[in-house]
Design a protein around this motif. Structure first.
Motif, PDB file in Angstrom:
ATOM      1  N   HIS A 145       0.845  -1.191   0.000  1.00  0.00           N
ATOM      2  CA  HIS A 145       0.000   0.000   0.000  1.00  0.00           C
ATOM      3  C   HIS A 145       0.887   1.250   0.000  1.00  0.00           C
ATOM      4  O   HIS A 145       1.934   1.264   0.642  1.00  0.00           O
ATOM      5  CB  HIS A 145      -0.916   0.036   1.224  1.00  0.00           C
ATOM      6  CG  HIS A 145      -1.962  -1.028   1.219  1.00  0.00           C
ATOM      7  ND1 HIS A 145      -1.662  -2.372   1.305  1.00  0.00           N
ATOM      8  CD2 HIS A 145      -3.331  -0.950   1.151  1.00  0.00           C
ATOM      9  CE1 HIS A 145      -2.782  -3.077   1.291  1.00  0.00           C
ATOM     10  NE2 HIS A 145      -3.806  -2.235   1.200  1.00  0.00           N
ATOM     11  N   ALA A 149      -3.313   3.197  -0.016  1.00  0.00           N
ATOM     12  CA  ALA A 149      -3.927   2.808  -1.287  1.00  0.00           C
ATOM     13  C   ALA A 149      -3.122   1.680  -1.924  1.00  0.00           C
ATOM     14  O   ALA A 149      -1.904   1.815  -2.096  1.00  0.00           O
ATOM     15  CB  ALA A 149      -3.992   3.994  -2.236  1.00  0.00           C
ATOM     16  N   THR A 154      -7.610   1.519  -8.864  1.00  0.00           N
ATOM     17  CA  THR A 154      -7.776   2.809  -9.534  1.00  0.00           C
ATOM     18  C   THR A 154      -8.797   3.654  -8.783  1.00  0.00           C
ATOM     19  O   THR A 154      -9.434   3.191  -7.827  1.00  0.00           O
ATOM     20  CB  THR A 154      -8.239   2.617 -10.982  1.00  0.00           C
ATOM     21  OG1 THR A 154      -9.569   2.087 -10.990  1.00  0.00           O
ATOM     22  CG2 THR A 154      -7.319   1.665 -11.734  1.00  0.00           C
ATOM     23  N   VAL A 172      -8.258   5.433  -1.061  1.00  0.00           N
ATOM     24  CA  VAL A 172      -7.898   5.290  -2.476  1.00  0.00           C
ATOM     25  C   VAL A 172      -8.248   6.561  -3.239  1.00  0.00           C
ATOM     26  O   VAL A 172      -7.438   7.061  -4.043  1.00  0.00           O
ATOM     27  CB  VAL A 172      -8.612   4.072  -3.092  1.00  0.00           C
ATOM     28  CG1 VAL A 172      -8.390   4.027  -4.600  1.00  0.00           C
ATOM     29  CG2 VAL A 172      -8.110   2.788  -2.453  1.00  0.00           C
ATOM     30  N   VAL A 175      -5.795   9.488  -2.243  1.00  0.00           N
ATOM     31  CA  VAL A 175      -4.441   9.304  -2.761  1.00  0.00           C
ATOM     32  C   VAL A 175      -4.414   9.501  -4.281  1.00  0.00           C
ATOM     33  O   VAL A 175      -3.529  10.183  -4.820  1.00  0.00           O
ATOM     34  CB  VAL A 175      -3.909   7.903  -2.384  1.00  0.00           C
ATOM     35  CG1 VAL A 175      -2.599   7.614  -3.112  1.00  0.00           C
ATOM     36  CG2 VAL A 175      -3.711   7.808  -0.886  1.00  0.00           C
ATOM     37  N   THR A 176      -5.372   8.919  -4.994  1.00  0.00           N
ATOM     38  CA  THR A 176      -5.382   9.039  -6.456  1.00  0.00           C
ATOM     39  C   THR A 176      -5.644  10.481  -6.902  1.00  0.00           C
ATOM     40  O   THR A 176      -5.004  10.959  -7.852  1.00  0.00           O
ATOM     41  CB  THR A 176      -6.446   8.111  -7.061  1.00  0.00           C
ATOM     42  OG1 THR A 176      -7.714   8.339  -6.416  1.00  0.00           O
ATOM     43  CG2 THR A 176      -6.057   6.660  -6.896  1.00  0.00           C
ATOM     44  N   MET A 179      -2.455  12.545  -6.377  1.00  0.00           N
ATOM     45  CA  MET A 179      -1.426  12.201  -7.358  1.00  0.00           C
ATOM     46  C   MET A 179      -1.789  12.703  -8.751  1.00  0.00           C
ATOM     47  O   MET A 179      -0.918  13.147  -9.506  1.00  0.00           O
ATOM     48  CB  MET A 179      -1.212  10.675  -7.376  1.00  0.00           C
ATOM     49  CG  MET A 179      -0.648  10.141  -6.075  1.00  0.00           C
ATOM     50  SD  MET A 179      -0.339   8.365  -6.110  1.00  0.00           S
ATOM     51  CE  MET A 179       1.047   8.306  -7.213  1.00  0.00           C
ATOM     52  N   VAL A 231      -2.743   2.890  -9.074  1.00  0.00           N
ATOM     53  CA  VAL A 231      -1.907   3.752  -8.243  1.00  0.00           C
ATOM     54  C   VAL A 231      -0.432   3.589  -8.615  1.00  0.00           C
ATOM     55  O   VAL A 231       0.322   4.564  -8.652  1.00  0.00           O
ATOM     56  CB  VAL A 231      -2.134   3.428  -6.754  1.00  0.00           C
ATOM     57  CG1 VAL A 231      -1.152   4.198  -5.871  1.00  0.00           C
ATOM     58  CG2 VAL A 231      -3.561   3.740  -6.352  1.00  0.00           C
ATOM     59  N   LEU A 234       0.255   5.657 -11.605  1.00  0.00           N
ATOM     60  CA  LEU A 234       0.290   7.070 -11.229  1.00  0.00           C
ATOM     61  C   LEU A 234       1.640   7.422 -10.598  1.00  0.00           C
ATOM     62  O   LEU A 234       2.172   8.512 -10.838  1.00  0.00           O
ATOM     63  CB  LEU A 234      -0.841   7.390 -10.253  1.00  0.00           C
ATOM     64  CG  LEU A 234      -2.263   7.329 -10.812  1.00  0.00           C
ATOM     65  CD1 LEU A 234      -3.280   7.648  -9.722  1.00  0.00           C
ATOM     66  CD2 LEU A 234      -2.449   8.289 -11.986  1.00  0.00           C
TER      67      LEU A 234
END
Length: 370
Positions: A145, A149, A154, A172, A175-176, A179, A231, A234
């Motif tokens: 993780h 995440a 995704t 999730v 964090v996404t 980023m 992730v 990313l």
């Protein structure tokens, strides 16, 4: 796709596993740090290998910018003959040694690795082995993780899928989104830095307008596509954007485009350090211009009250001068009258009337007036 890029799956997965083995000596082998840093190291390794292509990209971009006026002239001259226009364009590229595709080489060369990494992470998310990643490494990667995440989920992943990896949907999404925003901002700043500092502003070309448009289009594309990236992808794309930004800052500072803002700043730095050798005639001309500017006296700006006082003084002076002028004119008239009465040397006689002709030969009368 798997058949064509199969060898790259092995290459990408092997590089990640090797870096993972290295970082497992410091971090837990199932942690996001070990797997995340492995992806970052993969990016760094690929970008180091692409440095020669990046140098070619910079040169090609500068050449294309310099050729824009000539290309536009060819388009205008042969706008009704597309075949001749293409021939002249190719001739121009050949004469100048410019390859239009060189500016896209780093992206084209990096794309297969990007797709391979995407597929490797997609296989991990589906619980499938890929390349050199066996069942043991697969289980370790699925547990990794990054800030809560999992690497293989995704932004659009379902809550059930996220929970199967031992994470929450909120972690999730946060964090996404962070980023994706950082990825888009880094792309925008990189393109803006190129447009504002490393472009010759004295030459206005359509190429500049295209670059300006891409400065806004690319971040939007990344933001839209980013919600579909795992992730781990990313992490890969954010790392490569940061690398590009730093690499471009270094190039712009050390080898800027002639005529650009960065070039002028570099010249000033070299001049301050005494490393820039200039033409003596140019130095003398600059000193003469600076001396002329220093000696030139600018009119002092007066306040409104001072301007009103100056105007009142000028009016008073003109009023005082007017009677004296009238007095002087009267004196001149009297002296002229005395001269007429008393006579002056060079006149016909002292007592002659004003308006009488001077003595001397007379002009004969016209025959009709006899």
């Amino acid at each position: 796709m798997d058949t064509i890029l199969g060898p790259l799956y092995y290459a990408v997965s092997w590089i990640i596993v090797q870096f993972h083995s290295l970082y497992s000596l410091v971090f837990d082998e199932n942690s996001g740090w070990a797997w995340g840093l492995s992806i970052v190291s993969l990016v760094v390794l690929i970008r180091i290998c692409l440095i020669p292509l990046f140098v070619k990209q910079i040169k090609a971009t500068r050449n294309m910018q310099a050729l824009q006026p000539k290309m536009k002239a060819i388009q205008e001259r042969y706008k009704s003959d597309k075949q001749r226009q293409s021939e002249e364009m190719m001739k121009l590229y050949k004469e100048t040694g410019t390859n239009p595709l060189s500016s896209c080489l780093p992206i084209l060369a990096q794309s297969p690795f990007f797709i391979s990494l995407y597929q490797v992470l997609n296989h991990i998310a589906q619980g499938k082995t890929v390349g050199v990643i066996n069942q043991e490494l697969l289980a370790s990667a699925r547990e990794a993780h990054i800030f809560g995440a999992p690497l293989s989920v995704t932004f659009l992943s379902s809550a059930e899928k996220v929970e199967s990896f031992g994470a929450t949907l909120l972690d999730v999404r946060v964090v996404t989104v962070v980023m994706i925003v950082l990825m888009s901002l880094s792309q925008f700043y990189t393109q803006r830095q190129l447009m504002t500092k490393n472009v010759d502003l004295s030459v206005k070309t359509p190429f500049m307008q295209q670059q300006k448009m891409l400065m806004y289009v690319f971040p939007i594309i990344f933001a839209v596509l980013g919600i579909n990236f795992p992730v781990g992808v990313l992490v890969y794309w954010l790392t490569t954007n940061v690398w590009t930004m730093g690499q471009q800052m270094f190039i712009i500072r050390r080898n800027p485009t002639p005529g650009s803002v960065a070039f002028k700043q570099r010249q000033e730095r070299l001049r301050a350090k005494g490393k820039l050798k200039e033409d003596p005639a140019e130095v003398e001309a600059k000193k003469a211009v600076e001396a002329a500017r220093a000696n030139r006296q600018q009119p002092k700006r007066q306040t409104k009250a001072k301007r009103q006082v100056a105007g009142t003084t000028a009016t008073a002076d003109s009023t005082e001068q007017k009677p004296s002028l009238e007095k002087k004119q009267g004196t001149d008239t009297e002296e002229a009258a005395k001269d007429v009465k008393g006579g002056k040397p060079g006149q016909a006689g002292g007592g002659s009337k004003s308006g009488q002709r001077k003595s001397g030969p007379q002009r004969p009368k016209h025959p009709s007036k006899k």
